[in-house]
Design a protein around this motif. Structure first.
Motif: not given
Lengths: 119, 112
Positions: A30-31, A50-51, A55, A94-96, B95-98
């Protein structure tokens, strides 16, 4: 073999053209990310989704316009580029969060890239 | 000061040699650490994550020293196919990513 696909592999465009780069992943991530890489340099982050929401925009010029139509797809729309924008454009994912996505929370998987030349 | 520093090389080694790469990072908030491998004109590929306890994957051994903010990669019994650029990468999770910060890479050339 990469599970992140990118099209086209190569793109040559003039400074007045409009083109789009496409990225797709089916790992349940989701990223998704766009990077730019010049020769002999490391990848530079451009955008993070992200989603399906933007972001991060790393102060990228507006001639680059990202779009995330759904959780599997990421586009980068190009308009009025300059020759110095010629580079390898890499997509990553990447997974979130929880779920059955591949990889740990921190690993990013890269697509093969689109090699862009602006004339 | 650069956020992630690596010796650019190139490291020229014969087949069968052992070679070590080092990397330092400046952001103490970094949470996870990786070595990526990048072949010429190809995308970076994850080689291995790096854990505080040290970890091994076949001929590759990675070490992390959080106190010194230092990461290493050891390659034993080098193969011709190991020739590539090795990128030291640190990660901060949001939150939700890196967000990844890349070193400039160390080039390895393995010769017959």
């Amino acid at each position: 073999d990469t599970e992140v696909t990118q099209t086209p592999k190569h793109l040559v465009m003039g400074m007045t053209n409009k083109k789009s780069l496409k990225c797709e992943q089916h790992m349940g991530h989701r990223a998704m990310y766009w990077y730019k890489q010049k020769a002999k340099k490391p990848p530079e982050l451009m955008f993070v989704y992200s989603y399906e929401k933007l972001s991060i925009n790393e102060s990228v010029p507006s001639r680059f316009s990202p779009e995330c139509p759904n959780s599997s797809l990421l586009n980068l729309h190009l308009h009025a580029l300059q020759p110095e924008d010629s580079a390898l454009y890499l997509c990553a994912s990447s997974r979130s969060g929880s779920g059955r996505a591949r990889g740990s929370y921190n690993e990013q998987f890269f697509g093969p890239g689109t090699r862009l030349t602006v004339l | 000061r650069k956020e992630v520093e690596q010796d650019p090389g190139p490291f020229n080694v014969p087949e069968g040699a052992t070679v070590a790469f080092n990397c330092t990072y400046s952001n103490s908030a970094s949470q996870s650490f990786f070595w990526y491998r990048q072949d010429c004109r190809k995308e970076p590929k994850l080689l291995m994550s790096v854990y505080s306890s040290g970890n091994e994957d076949g001929r590759f051994t990675a070490q992390l020293n959080r106190a010194s903010q230092y990461i290493s990669l050891l390659i034993r019994d080098s193969k011709l196919s190991d020739s590539a650029t090795y990128l030291c990468v640190v990660n901060i999770r949001h939150s939700g990513y890196s967000t990844l910060t890349f070193g400039k890479g160390t080039m390895l050339l393995v010769s017959p």
